[in-house]
Design an enzyme around this catalytic site. Structure first.
Site, short mmCIF file in Angstrom:
data_model
loop_
_atom_site.label_atom_id
_atom_site.label_comp_id
_atom_site.label_asym_id
_atom_site.label_seq_id
_atom_site.Cartn_x
_atom_site.Cartn_y
_atom_site.Cartn_z
N PHE A 11 -47.32 75.10 38.64
CA PHE A 11 -48.74 74.71 38.62
C PHE A 11 -49.10 73.99 39.91
O PHE A 11 -48.40 73.07 40.34
CB PHE A 11 -49.01 73.79 37.42
CG PHE A 11 -50.44 73.34 37.32
CD1 PHE A 11 -51.42 74.21 36.89
CD2 PHE A 11 -50.81 72.05 37.66
CE1 PHE A 11 -52.74 73.81 36.79
CE2 PHE A 11 -52.12 71.63 37.57
CZ PHE A 11 -53.09 72.52 37.14
N GLY A 14 -53.55 71.19 44.28
CA GLY A 14 -53.98 70.85 45.64
C GLY A 14 -53.68 72.02 46.55
O GLY A 14 -54.03 73.15 46.25
N SER A 15 -52.97 71.75 47.63
CA SER A 15 -52.73 72.80 48.63
C SER A 15 -51.92 73.98 48.08
O SER A 15 -52.00 75.08 48.62
CB SER A 15 -52.04 72.22 49.87
OG SER A 15 -50.77 71.69 49.54
N GLU A 88 -42.79 69.37 48.52
CA GLU A 88 -43.50 68.40 47.69
C GLU A 88 -42.84 67.02 47.63
O GLU A 88 -43.47 66.08 47.16
CB GLU A 88 -43.68 68.95 46.27
CG GLU A 88 -44.51 70.22 46.20
CD GLU A 88 -45.93 70.03 46.70
OE1 GLU A 88 -46.58 69.03 46.34
OE2 GLU A 88 -46.42 70.90 47.45
#
Length: 182
Positions: A11, A14-15, A88
């Protein structure tokens, strides 16, 4: 079929919505309940520095968030998971979780999500719109200008049919501050 032989879902809010950076089998609009999109993480890597932090998105507790879910082939999962961890987690401001997301037209699936760690030193918490705008305006890091990240978000939300008045207002304020040289 064992868990290792099953496709996985990721999921993005954002980017990852507009620049996933990995191969996937399909992309679906999706909703995660219990979390909301917020500029709540001080960025000292991608969109700011330790000397001049910016802000990036996180999943703050409460509400719900529209984003994108990607189905990843089981055979590709180990390399894509390694890529996602590197992308991330440069300063480990998020923690990984498997959570149910509702896919448009398909029901719920378990998906990898990166949740904000509210105990991490980079957790900014609930900042006012003005405080967010002042942190974003003029900040820049390894991935570019902080305002460009916000602008990309607003543009891609619009393309996906999501009207986010808070993010639209934030972008207007940041652009005003940048025009004024603040």
């Amino acid at each position: 079929m064992t868990a290792d032989e099953q496709d996985r879902w990721v999921f993005g809010y954002g980017s990852l919505m507009w620049r996933p950076g990995f191969d996937y089998l399909e992309r679906k609009s999706a909703t995660l309940h219990g979390r909301r999109r917020a500029f709540c993480i001080y960025s000292v890597h991608h969109r700011g520095t330790y000397e001049r932090p910016g802000l990036v998105l996180g999943l703050a507790p409460g509400g719900s968030v529209r984003g994108a879910a990607y189905r990843v082939a089981a055979a590709r999962w180990p390399e894509i998971y390694a890529y996602l961890r590197e992308r991330e987690q440069p300063t480990e401001t998020y923690f990984e979780a498997w959570a149910p997301v509702r896919l448009d037209g398909l029901g719920k699936v378990q998906s990898l999500v990166f949740l904000s760690d509210v105990k991490h030193p980079q957790w900014a918490g609930a900042l006012s719109l003005e405080a967010q705008a002042r942190l974003i305006a003029g900040a820049s890091g390894l991935s570019g200008r902080n305002v460009d990240y916000l602008r990309d978000l607003v543009m891609h939300l619009r393309e996906d049919g999501v009207a986010d008045r808070v993010m639209e207002s934030l972008l207007e304020r940041v652009e005003t501050l940048e025009r004024e040289g603040n």
